[in-house]
Design a protein around this motif. Structure first.
Motif, PDB file in Angstrom:
ATOM      1  N   TYR A  40       0.815  -1.210   0.000  1.00 47.44           N
ATOM      2  CA  TYR A  40       0.000   0.000   0.000  1.00 47.44           C
ATOM      3  C   TYR A  40       0.847   1.258   0.000  1.00 47.44           C
ATOM      4  O   TYR A  40       1.864   1.323   0.678  1.00 47.44           O
ATOM      5  CB  TYR A  40      -0.910   0.034   1.223  1.00 47.44           C
ATOM      6  N   GLY A  41       0.405   2.231  -0.727  1.00 48.22           N
ATOM      7  CA  GLY A  41       1.059   3.535  -0.695  1.00 48.22           C
ATOM      8  C   GLY A  41       0.478   4.357   0.443  1.00 48.22           C
ATOM      9  O   GLY A  41      -0.363   3.885   1.213  1.00 48.22           O
ATOM     10  N   ILE A  42       0.904   5.573   0.492  1.00 44.54           N
ATOM     11  CA  ILE A  42       0.547   6.466   1.595  1.00 44.54           C
ATOM     12  C   ILE A  42      -0.972   6.679   1.692  1.00 44.54           C
ATOM     13  O   ILE A  42      -1.516   6.801   2.787  1.00 44.54           O
ATOM     14  CB  ILE A  42       1.308   7.791   1.426  1.00 44.54           C
ATOM     15  N   ASP A  43      -1.670   6.655   0.567  1.00 42.67           N
ATOM     16  CA  ASP A  43      -3.117   6.886   0.585  1.00 42.67           C
ATOM     17  C   ASP A  43      -3.848   5.867   1.449  1.00 42.67           C
ATOM     18  O   ASP A  43      -4.835   6.187   2.099  1.00 42.67           O
ATOM     19  CB  ASP A  43      -3.701   6.777  -0.835  1.00 42.67           C
ATOM     20  N   PHE A  44      -3.379   4.628   1.411  1.00 42.78           N
ATOM     21  CA  PHE A  44      -4.098   3.563   2.100  1.00 42.78           C
ATOM     22  C   PHE A  44      -3.421   3.112   3.379  1.00 42.78           C
ATOM     23  O   PHE A  44      -3.917   2.243   4.076  1.00 42.78           O
ATOM     24  CB  PHE A  44      -4.278   2.363   1.153  1.00 42.78           C
ATOM     25  N   LYS A  45      -2.258   3.640   3.661  1.00 39.14           N
ATOM     26  CA  LYS A  45      -1.532   3.210   4.845  1.00 39.14           C
ATOM     27  C   LYS A  45      -1.374   4.372   5.822  1.00 39.14           C
ATOM     28  O   LYS A  45      -1.227   4.189   7.014  1.00 39.14           O
ATOM     29  CB  LYS A  45      -0.152   2.698   4.423  1.00 39.14           C
ATOM     30  N   GLY A  46      -1.404   5.555   5.284  1.00 40.56           N
ATOM     31  CA  GLY A  46      -1.151   6.728   6.116  1.00 40.56           C
ATOM     32  C   GLY A  46       0.338   6.956   6.227  1.00 40.56           C
ATOM     33  O   GLY A  46       1.145   6.062   5.991  1.00 40.56           O
ATOM     34  N   GLY A  47       0.735   8.168   6.555  1.00 43.62           N
ATOM     35  CA  GLY A  47       2.145   8.478   6.672  1.00 43.62           C
ATOM     36  C   GLY A  47       2.436   9.850   6.083  1.00 43.62           C
ATOM     37  O   GLY A  47       1.512  10.597   5.746  1.00 43.62           O
ATOM     38  N   LYS A  48       3.715  10.131   5.994  1.00 42.21           N
ATOM     39  CA  LYS A  48       4.110  11.445   5.499  1.00 42.21           C
ATOM     40  C   LYS A  48       5.127  11.272   4.387  1.00 42.21           C
ATOM     41  O   LYS A  48       6.059  10.496   4.512  1.00 42.21           O
ATOM     42  CB  LYS A  48       4.726  12.262   6.636  1.00 42.21           C
ATOM     43  N   GLU A  49       4.915  11.997   3.328  1.00 43.84           N
ATOM     44  CA  GLU A  49       5.825  11.919   2.193  1.00 43.84           C
ATOM     45  C   GLU A  49       6.255  13.318   1.788  1.00 43.84           C
ATOM     46  O   GLU A  49       5.415  14.206   1.663  1.00 43.84           O
ATOM     47  CB  GLU A  49       5.091  11.273   1.015  1.00 43.84           C
ATOM     48  N   PHE A 188      10.465   3.462 -10.158  1.00 37.75           N
ATOM     49  CA  PHE A 188       9.420   4.437  -9.835  1.00 37.75           C
ATOM     50  C   PHE A 188       8.461   3.778  -8.858  1.00 37.75           C
ATOM     51  O   PHE A 188       8.536   2.569  -8.634  1.00 37.75           O
ATOM     52  CB  PHE A 188       8.678   4.875 -11.109  1.00 37.75           C
ATOM     53  N   SER A 189       7.571   4.572  -8.266  1.00 38.98           N
ATOM     54  CA  SER A 189       6.702   4.029  -7.225  1.00 38.98           C
ATOM     55  C   SER A 189       5.667   3.072  -7.808  1.00 38.98           C
ATOM     56  O   SER A 189       4.936   3.402  -8.727  1.00 38.98           O
ATOM     57  CB  SER A 189       5.982   5.167  -6.504  1.00 38.98           C
ATOM     58  N   MET A 190       5.642   1.847  -7.263  1.00 38.09           N
ATOM     59  CA  MET A 190       4.641   0.888  -7.693  1.00 38.09           C
ATOM     60  C   MET A 190       3.754   0.508  -6.521  1.00 38.09           C
ATOM     61  O   MET A 190       3.217  -0.591  -6.463  1.00 38.09           O
ATOM     62  CB  MET A 190       5.302  -0.340  -8.312  1.00 38.09           C
ATOM     63  N   GLN A 191       3.617   1.425  -5.574  1.00 36.91           N
ATOM     64  CA  GLN A 191       2.751   1.141  -4.444  1.00 36.91           C
ATOM     65  C   GLN A 191       1.299   1.361  -4.840  1.00 36.91           C
ATOM     66  O   GLN A 191       1.006   2.174  -5.710  1.00 36.91           O
ATOM     67  CB  GLN A 191       3.110   2.058  -3.291  1.00 36.91           C
ATOM     68  N   ILE A 192       0.439   0.651  -4.163  1.00 42.70           N
ATOM     69  CA  ILE A 192      -0.975   0.768  -4.501  1.00 42.70           C
ATOM     70  C   ILE A 192      -1.569   1.974  -3.783  1.00 42.70           C
ATOM     71  O   ILE A 192      -1.635   2.021  -2.559  1.00 42.70           O
ATOM     72  CB  ILE A 192      -1.713  -0.524  -4.138  1.00 42.70           C
ATOM     73  N   ASP A 193      -1.931   2.971  -4.577  1.00 41.75           N
ATOM     74  CA  ASP A 193      -2.556   4.153  -3.992  1.00 41.75           C
ATOM     75  C   ASP A 193      -3.786   4.507  -4.822  1.00 41.75           C
ATOM     76  O   ASP A 193      -4.202   3.739  -5.686  1.00 41.75           O
ATOM     77  CB  ASP A 193      -1.556   5.316  -3.904  1.00 41.75           C
ATOM     78  N   GLN A 194      -4.346   5.655  -4.558  1.00 40.65           N
ATOM     79  CA  GLN A 194      -5.586   6.028  -5.237  1.00 40.65           C
ATOM     80  C   GLN A 194      -5.465   6.024  -6.750  1.00 40.65           C
ATOM     81  O   GLN A 194      -6.366   5.573  -7.448  1.00 40.65           O
ATOM     82  CB  GLN A 194      -5.981   7.427  -4.798  1.00 40.65           C
TER      83      GLN A 194
END
Lengths: 303, 606
Positions: A40-49, A188-194
């Motif tokens: 999960y990316g920041i959208d679904f996990k929370g955190g600060k980027e 590049f970022s391959m995290q799952i976000d919105q």
């Protein structure tokens, strides 16, 4: 120029090979997802980027170790497109302003000759992330249900609905698997976000587009060639629409590749998901969806 | 040509409407370029002379999302839990607090309304319990006899008004700060979204948005009460240290965990002790323990000083922990004026306040009754100062000292004057994009669109020859239509939105591909060109409709679930489907018909 003028491929006969390929891909995707978990990316996990832009290129490894102690845990530090831009992701739960100041202090101390400025920040609270995740989940489930029902209404045959939805699951699952397995080594970022969810839903729409065109032809041909064997008729429909399937895939693949190359860092993951989706979606309309319909239809008639 | 009359009218109408809506965007871009080329002095003058016209142009232009123009997007949540506790006031007990805590968790898990969850949780635990035990309001006619349903309605109304008021206050603060064209809107039932284009100083905005500015005047605690409470807490942790053998054995010495982080030597009888800035969080944690809370009399509340009273030689800042009374004597809503000035002796900035008549009367009474004793000035839970009352103050004046710098003092005045937020706001999402990154994104989007367009257009001509060229014409108009639709619906163009347009370019030709392929097929069966065209268009229609309707559904779903930029993507996707259907089916048909019928031209479909 003419491609596939009067093609006569035996897709249905090749469905076993298709099943093997799909089976391998799906199993690999599922193993990846179950062992590594969804990334999960920041959208679904929370955190600060934070994305920092430096005047001169910097070494990410060095910055990562410099930030570890002040932030209380090792942050993710990655390149963000050009070598002068870095992305810093931290799960530090402190006040936003304080975390940002901590990062800037470290950066200013260590790279006093190399000025840095914050060009992008994304901060998502854990609870808000939970909400977004819920929303994304609902959207995907809702989309699949709506599609199932629409196809049921238009084609008046549940095997078509099942075939289409199975193909969609197949497409999305394989793309998710690829994102999960190769996420860490991708540049590049391959995290799952919105935006990736948006890409998934677009893949769903696209793959469906292909599938529906084939189904439409099956519907038409089933009235024209009543005496033909069902699988032969389906195969004919696939061949009839093959040229269109390939041309549309090619033009769509053109534009998503253009997006991937020229669309900037923010859209990299999104357009990559679309690239994979177009390829896999085309493959599944040819080898999975219709084969499923033939299979289900046979069982239905034998039952 | 008879049958195509309406189609031509439709095309013309669609085109005119699109251009009509896109006109301000075009004019605005031209104006901006013109202004940029003017010399500095003339620029200001020109802007002033044309303020109204320029503003109108900008307002009617296709607006750019924050990810393209740079700015700050903040989602805030009204602290419903705190609001519920505060509305209960002194009636709140541990039962209510527990119910609220559980409801908060369940509301997130089940994606339900917090207040509904709270009531069902309460009713589950106490089938005969009545919430009127906690909530009363004369104004809203909520009494001891009110039913739970009535109270739910009352609580929801309170929350709604808290959110509305919070929005109003935020708008005032943002306006005073001087942000141009901010967007402030409600999301769900307890969230407020603030969008601030072109904002650079993020931390200042954050403080401005969150600052509840809950100004309170409180008496300090009684010295003997304070010292005995302190003794009890210290001895509690002494016992803890002795009974805890795990790591103290290795250390060889039993340490009191509280005294490790808190120096108990107060500077005066009202101070419980002091700590370094870094240790205050740990002290709070130790004091929050249930057993420890029970050792503190209910009439006392421990609060930290807002600014360090001293900085050690090692550069550590020391903060005092002060025991104030739990009762609030007076709150900041009586403040009628506030301004920044400087303390004549220390030259530090401070905020001077004037109270309204009622406030002044109460202030006179409070100060008169407490001559020689300190009164604490508390802002958002921190004690700014607790000066001794020298004489009775009857003119309603007071001031807040101990403020960092002038800018902070100015923001504080802004917050005080815009009013106190009815409930605390928490920032749950914040996204900012720098202006340069936004510009890069616009450029990336523009090039992607252009390159995508050229590649697809060339491919279509190569594959379908003159038919492809007609499809390309439709494709160009298609983009004008998409932008026109976006402008007409006042949609915001975002980076994912541009991606949606690029994607549409690839997919828009699909309808033509379907038709052209079908025409080729029909021709293979030996039909004439005219008949093949006729058959191609009519036979391809059902596939085109089905394929596009399903994709449109996906667009609707994306729109309703997505936030921010994703919504932009959904909008362009949907606009793209509508526009491409129209251009592929209607425009190419008209052109094809015209060429074959009127000009008897031979169109090749490759």
């Amino acid at each position: 120029m003419r491609w596939f003028e009067t093609p006569d491929f035996n897709f249905i006969k090749a469905h076993k090979i298709g099943y093997v390929i799909s089976g391998i891909l799906l199993v690999a995707a599922l193993i990846g997802i179950f062992t590594k978990g969804l990334q999960y990316g920041i959208d679904f996990k929370g955190g600060k980027e934070f994305v920092l832009e430096f005047d001169e290129p910097i070494e990410v490894v060095e910055l990562r170790s410099a930030l570890s102690e002040p932030l209380g845990s090792t942050p993710v530090v990655k390149r963000f497109g050009s070598p002068t831009d870095v992305l810093i992701r931290t799960d530090n739960e402190g006040d936003i302003t304080e975390v940002q100041n901590t990062i800037l202090e470290v950066v200013n101390q260590r790279y006093s000759q190399n000025e840095a400025s914050v060009i992008k920040t994304d901060i998502v609270g854990a609870r808000f992330a939970e909400d977004l995740k819920q929303g994304a989940m609902n959207a995907i489930i809702f989309a699949l249900v709506v599609i199932f029902i629409y196809i049921l209404i238009r084609f008046k045959n549940w095997t078509f609905s099942a075939g289409a939805v199975a193909a969609l699951f197949h497409d999305v699952l394989i793309v998710v698997g690829i994102f999960t397995i190769f996420g860490e080594i991708a540049p590049f970022s391959m995290q799952i976000d919105q935006s990736i969810i948006a890409a998934f839903l677009t893949i769903v729409g696209y793959s469906l587009n292909d599938t529906v065109v084939v189904f439409d032809r099956i519907r038409e041909n089933s009235l024209l060639y009543k005496t033909m064997d069902y699988d032969k008729m389906v195969n004919k429909s696939l061949n009839d629409t093959l040229s269109r399937t390939v041309i549309t895939s090619v033009t769509t693949l053109f534009v998503v590749t253009v997006l991937f190359i020229f669309g900037g860092e923010v859209l990299k993951g999104f357009s990559f998901a679309l690239m994979l989706g177009v390829i896999i979606g085309t493959y599944s309309s040819l080898f999975v969806a219709s084969s499923m319909v033939v299979e289900l239809q046979r069982r239905k008639e034998n039952a | 040509m008879q049958g195509n009359g309406t189609k031509i009218v439709a095309i013309a109408a669609f085109l005119i409407i699109s251009i009509y809506y896109l006109w301000p965007t075009l004019a605005n871009t031209l104006e901006q370029n013109y202004i940029e080329d003017l010399p500095e002095a003339e620029r200001v003058e020109y802007k002033e002379e044309n303020t109204q016209r320029l503003q109108e142009l900008r307002q009617n232009s296709l607006s750019l999302g924050l990810d393209l123009q740079g700015g700050m997007h903040v989602t805030m949540e009204v602290g419903t839990a705190k609001l519920l506790r505060e509305l209960a006031g002194s009636n709140a007990d541990s039962t209510l607090n527990n119910v609220i805590k559980i409801a908060q968790k369940q509301a997130i898990e089940n994606d339900t309304d917090f207040i509904d969850e709270m009531v069902s949780e309460f009713e589950e635990r106490y089938p005969d319990g009545r919430l009127s035990r906690y909530y009363r309001s004369e104004a809203e006619n909520i009494t001891r006899r009110s039913s739970n349903e009535e109270i739910v309605k009352y609580l929801k109304k309170q929350r709604d008004s808290a959110v509305d008021r919070a929005m109003e206050i935020i708008r005032t603060r943002v306006d005073r700060y001087g942000v141009t064209e901010p967007a402030i809107f409600k999301q769900g039932n307890s969230r407020v979204v603030v969008e601030l284009p072109g904002v650079a100083n993020k931390s200042r905005i954050r403080d401005l948005l969150k600052g509840t500015a809950r100004l309170e005047f409180r008496l300090v605690g009684q010295p003997d009460q304070i010292s005995s409470a302190k003794e009890r807490i210290v001895s509690y942790y002494n016992q803890q240290a002795q009974s805890d053998t795990s790591d103290s054995v290795q250390q060889g010495r039993q340490q009191n965990p509280l005294l490790e982080v808190l120096n108990p030597r107060g500077r005066n009888p009202y101070s419980v002790g002091y700590s370094t800035g870094r240790d205050t969080a740990r002290v709070n944690e130790l004091l929050q323990k249930q057993e420890v809370q029970e050792l503190i009399p209910r009439s006392l509340t421990l609060m930290w000083g807002a600014t360090p009273f001293q900085t050690t030689e090692q550069g550590q800042e020391l903060f005092e922990l002060i025991a104030v009374r739990s009762d609030v004597e007076m709150t900041g809503d009586v403040i009628s004026e506030a301004s920044v000035n400087f303390d004549q002796t220390t030259n530090q900035p401070r905020v001077s306040m004037n109270m309204n008549a009622e406030g002044a009367r109460r202030w006179a009474r409070i100060t008169g009754a407490n001559i020689g004793k300190p009164i604490a000035i508390v802002l958002d839970g921190y004690v700014y100062s607790y000066p001794n009352v020298e004489t009775k103050i009857s003119d309603g004046r007071s001031s807040i000292s101990g403020i960092g710098d002038v800018r902070e003092a100015e923001d504080l005045v802004n917050i005080l004057l815009s009013g106190a937020l009815p409930a605390p706001l928490e920032i749950i999402e914040e996204r900012t994009v720098g202006a340069t990154l936004g510009e890069e994104s616009i450029q990336a989007g523009f090039y992607s669109t252009l390159i995508g367009l050229v590649i697809v257009a060339l491919f279509m001509i190569a594959y379908y020859h003159s038919g492809g060229a007609i499809a390309d014409l439709a494709l160009m108009l298609n983009i004008v239509f998409i932008l026109g639709i976006l402008a007409a619906f006042k949609a915001t163009l975002t980076l994912p939105g541009i991606a949606g347009i690029v994607l549409t370019i690839g997919m828009a030709v699909d309808a033509n591909v379907l038709i052209f392929d079908r025409i080729r097929e029909e021709k293979r069966t030996g039909k004439t060109l005219r008949a093949a065209i006729e058959g191609g268009y009519s036979n391809a229609m059902s596939a085109i409709v089905d394929a596009n309707v399903t994709t449109f559904f996906v667009g609707i779903i994306l729109y309703s679930f997505g936030v921010g930029p994703i919504k932009g993507f959904a909008v362009t996707l949907m606009a793209g489907i509508v526009a491409s259907l129209f251009s592929a089916i209607v425009i190419t048909r008209v052109v094809v018909d015209y060429l074959t019928r009127e000009k008897s031209a031979e169109i090749s479909f490759g």
